[in-house]
Scaffold this motif. Sequence first.
Motif, PDB file in Angstrom:
ATOM      1  N   ALA A   7      -3.037   9.749   6.137  1.00 38.21           N
ATOM      2  CA  ALA A   7      -3.240   7.711   7.263  1.00 38.21           C
ATOM      3  C   ALA A   7      -2.829   7.573   4.988  1.00 38.21           C
ATOM      4  O   ALA A   7      -2.596   5.971   5.007  1.00 38.21           O
ATOM      5  N   THR A   8      -3.454   8.189   4.349  1.00 38.13           N
ATOM      6  CA  THR A   8      -2.822   7.431   2.051  1.00 38.13           C
ATOM      7  C   THR A   8      -1.351   7.296   2.240  1.00 38.13           C
ATOM      8  O   THR A   8      -0.768   6.304   2.256  1.00 38.13           O
ATOM      9  N   VAL A   9      -1.025   8.005   2.763  1.00 38.95           N
ATOM     10  CA  VAL A   9       0.640   8.030   2.817  1.00 38.95           C
ATOM     11  C   VAL A   9       0.893   7.252   4.050  1.00 38.95           C
ATOM     12  O   VAL A   9       2.242   6.378   3.691  1.00 38.95           O
ATOM     13  N   ARG A  13       2.788   3.820   2.641  1.00 37.40           N
ATOM     14  CA  ARG A  13       4.885   3.496   2.585  1.00 37.40           C
ATOM     15  C   ARG A  13       4.858   2.081   3.212  1.00 37.40           C
ATOM     16  O   ARG A  13       5.616   1.694   3.329  1.00 37.40           O
ATOM     17  N   ALA A  14       4.016   2.730   4.224  1.00 37.03           N
ATOM     18  CA  ALA A  14       3.625   0.563   4.992  1.00 37.03           C
ATOM     19  C   ALA A  14       3.777  -0.807   4.526  1.00 37.03           C
ATOM     20  O   ALA A  14       4.037  -1.181   3.994  1.00 37.03           O
ATOM     21  N   ALA A  15       2.947  -0.421   2.915  1.00 41.16           N
ATOM     22  CA  ALA A  15       2.564  -1.335   2.113  1.00 41.16           C
ATOM     23  C   ALA A  15       3.922  -1.796   1.261  1.00 41.16           C
ATOM     24  O   ALA A  15       4.440  -2.573   1.002  1.00 41.16           O
ATOM     25  N   LEU A  16       4.694  -0.277   1.246  1.00 46.11           N
ATOM     26  CA  LEU A  16       6.166  -0.505   0.295  1.00 46.11           C
ATOM     27  C   LEU A  16       7.134  -1.155   1.356  1.00 46.11           C
ATOM     28  O   LEU A  16       7.846  -2.432   0.742  1.00 46.11           O
ATOM     29  N   ALA A  59       5.846   1.354  11.319  1.00 50.82           N
ATOM     30  CA  ALA A  59       6.075   0.061  11.442  1.00 50.82           C
ATOM     31  C   ALA A  59       5.652  -1.108  11.508  1.00 50.82           C
ATOM     32  O   ALA A  59       5.659  -2.075  11.255  1.00 50.82           O
ATOM     33  N   LEU A  60       3.905  -0.390  12.469  1.00 53.79           N
ATOM     34  CA  LEU A  60       3.157  -1.758  13.044  1.00 53.79           C
ATOM     35  C   LEU A  60       2.518  -1.844  11.398  1.00 53.79           C
ATOM     36  O   LEU A  60       2.289  -3.587  11.810  1.00 53.79           O
ATOM     37  N   LEU A  61       2.036  -1.403  11.317  1.00 56.32           N
ATOM     38  CA  LEU A  61       1.235  -1.953  10.015  1.00 56.32           C
ATOM     39  C   LEU A  61       2.376  -2.434   8.638  1.00 56.32           C
ATOM     40  O   LEU A  61       2.243  -3.220   8.347  1.00 56.32           O
ATOM     41  N   ALA A  62       3.636  -2.134   8.717  1.00 51.79           N
ATOM     42  CA  ALA A  62       5.467  -2.669   7.403  1.00 51.79           C
ATOM     43  C   ALA A  62       5.482  -4.476   8.168  1.00 51.79           C
ATOM     44  O   ALA A  62       5.620  -5.042   7.623  1.00 51.79           O
ATOM     45  N   THR A  63       4.401  -4.213   9.125  1.00 47.78           N
ATOM     46  CA  THR A  63       5.685  -5.580  10.087  1.00 47.78           C
ATOM     47  C   THR A  63       4.835  -6.607   9.888  1.00 47.78           C
ATOM     48  O   THR A  63       4.995  -7.808   9.205  1.00 47.78           O
ATOM     49  N   PHE A  64       2.801  -6.040   9.867  1.00 47.43           N
ATOM     50  CA  PHE A  64       2.431  -6.715   9.808  1.00 47.43           C
ATOM     51  C   PHE A  64       1.221  -7.060   8.152  1.00 47.43           C
ATOM     52  O   PHE A  64       1.876  -8.395   7.985  1.00 47.43           O
ATOM     53  N   VAL A  65       2.183  -6.392   6.794  1.00 51.57           N
ATOM     54  CA  VAL A  65       2.261  -6.310   5.992  1.00 51.57           C
ATOM     55  C   VAL A  65       3.113  -7.732   4.987  1.00 51.57           C
ATOM     56  O   VAL A  65       2.919  -8.244   4.351  1.00 51.57           O
TER      57      VAL A  65
END
Length: 204
Positions: A7-9, A13-16, A59-65
């Motif tokens: 979960a941390t990874v 990764r999503a934030a970056l 992928a979803l979290l990266a798009t949100f960020v």
Amino acid sequence: METKKMATVVMIRAALLGSLGAVLMQFSVSIPIFPGFLSLDVSDLPALIGAITTGPITALLATFVKNVVDPIIFGTNTGGIGNFANFMMGSALVVPIGIIYQKRKTPGGYFLGGIVGILAMVVVAALTNYFILIPLFSTLFMPMETIIAIANAINSNVTDIFTLIILAIVPFNLLKGSIVVALGYAIYRALKPALQQLQIRRNA
């Protein structure tokens, strides 16, 4: 412990990747065959990388960020409507790729996910623009007649919101999705040895 580590990874990764996507959003180009308010960028590529390396949640979290960072850092002239649209269409593209690729980690799996993602992106773009985005934008910023007139100046067959969707929104998203998937495959090929090694370590 392993679940917490994963979960941390995913979060890091999503934030970056999302932050990188926000930067890529600033580099967009207009295509002469489409209205000026449709500009092409490849900001979904980082989320796509997240989809094939970690899965659809990344992928979803990266798009949100990406769509949270973009208006905060770079500002917005659409009141957030453009970022909402980007989130909806981007998620529709990359999440299916992540889901399918996690089940079939082959080039065939990638392209199957890409086809499903492109089709999902087109459907979501058509429905959200017709029922939500364009009506909302016309209410807050620009009369519908002006939006149609801008599109009509490029394509005289655009005479109302329906023809705008069919003749501009749909082909634009087909093109954008195809470009992102094609570029993503080049990145996939470059990452493939590392992905295979990662899979071996996970299975060890």
